[in-house]
Motif scaffolding. Structure first.
Motif, PDB file in Angstrom:
ATOM      1  N   ASP A 198     -36.380  -0.786  34.780  1.00 29.54           N
ATOM      2  CA  ASP A 198     -36.544   0.347  35.702  1.00 29.54           C
ATOM      3  C   ASP A 198     -37.862   0.298  36.457  1.00 29.54           C
ATOM      4  O   ASP A 198     -38.012   0.932  37.499  1.00 29.54           O
ATOM      5  CB  ASP A 198     -36.431   1.665  34.915  1.00 29.54           C
ATOM      6  N   ASP A 199     -38.851  -0.423  35.909  1.00 28.54           N
ATOM      7  CA  ASP A 199     -40.144  -0.566  36.614  1.00 28.54           C
ATOM      8  C   ASP A 199     -40.172  -1.824  37.471  1.00 28.54           C
ATOM      9  O   ASP A 199     -41.250  -2.260  37.876  1.00 28.54           O
ATOM     10  CB  ASP A 199     -41.295  -0.601  35.593  1.00 28.54           C
ATOM     11  N   MET A 200     -39.022  -2.431  37.671  1.00 29.57           N
ATOM     12  CA  MET A 200     -38.871  -3.629  38.513  1.00 29.57           C
ATOM     13  C   MET A 200     -39.442  -4.899  37.872  1.00 29.57           C
ATOM     14  O   MET A 200     -39.587  -5.922  38.530  1.00 29.57           O
ATOM     15  CB  MET A 200     -39.481  -3.427  39.915  1.00 29.57           C
ATOM     16  N   ASN A 201     -39.789  -4.815  36.583  1.00 23.67           N
ATOM     17  CA  ASN A 201     -40.218  -6.045  35.893  1.00 23.67           C
ATOM     18  C   ASN A 201     -39.010  -6.868  35.494  1.00 23.67           C
ATOM     19  O   ASN A 201     -37.934  -6.323  35.247  1.00 23.67           O
ATOM     20  CB  ASN A 201     -40.997  -5.697  34.611  1.00 23.67           C
ATOM     21  N   VAL A 202     -39.216  -8.185  35.431  1.00 22.97           N
ATOM     22  CA  VAL A 202     -38.166  -9.076  34.933  1.00 22.97           C
ATOM     23  C   VAL A 202     -38.384  -9.244  33.429  1.00 22.97           C
ATOM     24  O   VAL A 202     -39.484  -9.588  32.989  1.00 22.97           O
ATOM     25  CB  VAL A 202     -38.224 -10.449  35.633  1.00 22.97           C
ATOM     26  N   ARG A 203     -37.350  -8.965  32.658  1.00 23.25           N
ATOM     27  CA  ARG A 203     -37.445  -9.114  31.201  1.00 23.25           C
ATOM     28  C   ARG A 203     -36.322 -10.027  30.723  1.00 23.25           C
ATOM     29  O   ARG A 203     -35.316 -10.176  31.410  1.00 23.25           O
ATOM     30  CB  ARG A 203     -37.285  -7.761  30.493  1.00 23.25           C
ATOM     31  N   ALA A 204     -36.499 -10.586  29.546  1.00 23.45           N
ATOM     32  CA  ALA A 204     -35.425 -11.407  28.968  1.00 23.45           C
ATOM     33  C   ALA A 204     -35.279 -11.076  27.491  1.00 23.45           C
ATOM     34  O   ALA A 204     -36.272 -10.809  26.800  1.00 23.45           O
ATOM     35  CB  ALA A 204     -35.724 -12.890  29.159  1.00 23.45           C
ATOM     36  N   PHE A 205     -34.029 -11.076  27.041  1.00 24.71           N
ATOM     37  CA  PHE A 205     -33.721 -10.785  25.637  1.00 24.71           C
ATOM     38  C   PHE A 205     -32.697 -11.781  25.119  1.00 24.71           C
ATOM     39  O   PHE A 205     -31.873 -12.298  25.899  1.00 24.71           O
ATOM     40  CB  PHE A 205     -33.104  -9.377  25.496  1.00 24.71           C
TER      41      PHE A 205
END
Ligand code: FES
Ligand code: FE
Length: 413
Positions: free
Chosen positions: A74-81
């Motif tokens: 939601d903060d426009m960061n790219v995350r990976a899981f």
């Protein structure tokens, strides 16, 4: 790291200047080692920011047995899981691409927010500890819009050096303001190292790539002057010097950086002049997209090439970007994922024609796939033995293999 003694012997006895012994291309034990040591502990290129432009957009990628979901939060960061539910372990996202509000497991609807936090489930009792059941996160490295992931707990720190060196080259092409207009997933019937080795030389280009060599000069891809072509290579060097002076004066970094081996995160870059009209990697070397990238006004920016160990290469031009990731499937099959990007405001049919934009690299990929398949068939033959590299055209193949063997050696107990 535990390996059998024959494999340990192969890793320690590798002969410089020669192709790798056959088991490196065929043996299941070495494939497992590659997935652990190389793809499990290094920065792996998986996609671009425009794959996931909006919050909740995601794509999945397989690295060996691991499935990873890369998502825009939601903060426009790219995350990976890791794409694995913390309840009974079902795979969460089962499409290659999609868009979600939260990540909801299809099995019993455990629900995770886009930061990976478990936020909802039912029938688990009052005392259930949500905080202990977040998704397992995977490290993300974002290099000017190119997304890398690393499965290791401690990812290689020298990614930051690569980022510092490469951002000034890549950022002017404005990846974040692009859109992906084509993704081509193509399976090559060969070991992933044959795909990489083939990518690291252009010895094969003139005789195999009529479309690609319409615009590129093979000399930019690892050639050294030889008695046979000293004059041509010299002429190309002079062209590079003239064009680099022009591009650097316009603020576009162009000089070669070659750091392919002797470090954990190996890479190389150079902005290379193109033949004929000199604008883009197309059949007539003219732009494929009339709407140029970023704020470019000059169509003639050549091709900025960027190669990373172990699994990517990229070409950035004035009008479009082509980017490649190599994802092993098993010892003898490899997925090559190619993406074409143009400015997000470009309109198909007006600014670009998709067939024209993609024809050179689609044809080139198929040709390379056939070469890799031939190499795999040869490596599987009892008559195969490692042959010598050309000192004039295959130095970068050797650097890839040196890097690879160095990384395996560093992981041996
Ligand atoms: Fe995911 Fe049960 S396995 S909710
Ligand atoms: Fe090729």
């Amino acid at each position: 790291m535990k390996v059998s003694s024959p494999v340990r012997e192969l890793i320690l006895a590798r002969q410089p200047g020669y192709n790798l012994p056959a088991p490196f291309y065929t043996a299941a034990e070495i494939y497992d080692l590659d997935m652990d040591v190389i793809f499990g502990r290094h920065w792996i290129y998986v996609g671009v920011e425009p794959d996931i432009p909006e919050p909740g957009d995601y794509f999945t990628v397989k690295l060996g047995r691991a499935s990873i979901v890369v998502v825009r939060d939601d903060d426009m960061n790219v995350r990976a899981f890791h794409n694995v539910c913390r309840h009974r372990g079902a795979q969460l996202c089962n499409e290659h691409k999609g868009s979600v509000g939260n990540i909801v497991c299809p099995y019993h609807q455990w629900t995770y927010d886009l930061s990976g936090k478990l936020i909802h489930n039912e029938h688990m009792g009052q005392d259930f500890d949500f905080s202990r059941h977040s998704l397992k996160s995977v490290h993300v490295g974002n290099l000017a819009g190119l997304i890398f992931v690393c499965l290791a707990e401690q990812p290689p720190a020298d990614f930051e050096e690569m980022r510092a060196a490469m951002e000034p080259y890549i950022a002017p092409h404005g990846i974040a303001d692009c859109k992906v207009v084509m993704q081509d997933d193509f399976v090559e019937a060969g070991n992933w190292k044959l795909t990489l080795e083939n990518n690291r030389e252009c010895y094969h280009c003139v005789s195999n790539h009529p479309e690609l060599t319409s615009s590129i000069y093979e000399y930019g891809f690892g050639y050294q002057p030889s008695p046979a072509n000293a004059e041509a290579v010299q002429g190309f060097q002079e062209l590079i010097e003239r064009e680099h002076a022009r591009w650097e004066a316009a603020g576009l970094k162009s000089a070669e950086i070659e750091m392919l081996d002797g470090r954990v995160t190996g890479f190389r870059t150079q902005r290379l002049p193109l033949d004929k009209a000199g604008e883009s990697q197309t059949m007539d070397a003219r732009v494929a997209c009339e709407k140029l990238l970023a704020n470019f006004t000059d169509r003639k920016l050549g091709g900025l090439s960027f190669w990373t160990q172990p699994n990517s290469w990229h070409h950035f031009m004035s009008d479009h970007i082509v980017t490649f990731s190599v994802l092993p499937i098993d010892a003898e099959n490899t997925l090559v994922r190619t993406k074409w990007l143009v400015h997000k405001d470009a309109v198909e049919g007006r600014d670009y024609d998709l067939a024209r934009l993609t024809e050179v690299w689609k044809a080139t990929n198929r040709q390379d796939g056939a070469l890799v398949e031939m190499s795999q068939r040869g490596a599987a033959s009892p008559a195969y033995e490692p042959g010598p590299y050309s000192p004039y055209t295959e130095a970068l193949v050797e650097k890839f293999c040196n890097w690879y063997v160095e990384r395996l050696r560093a992981a041996l107990d």
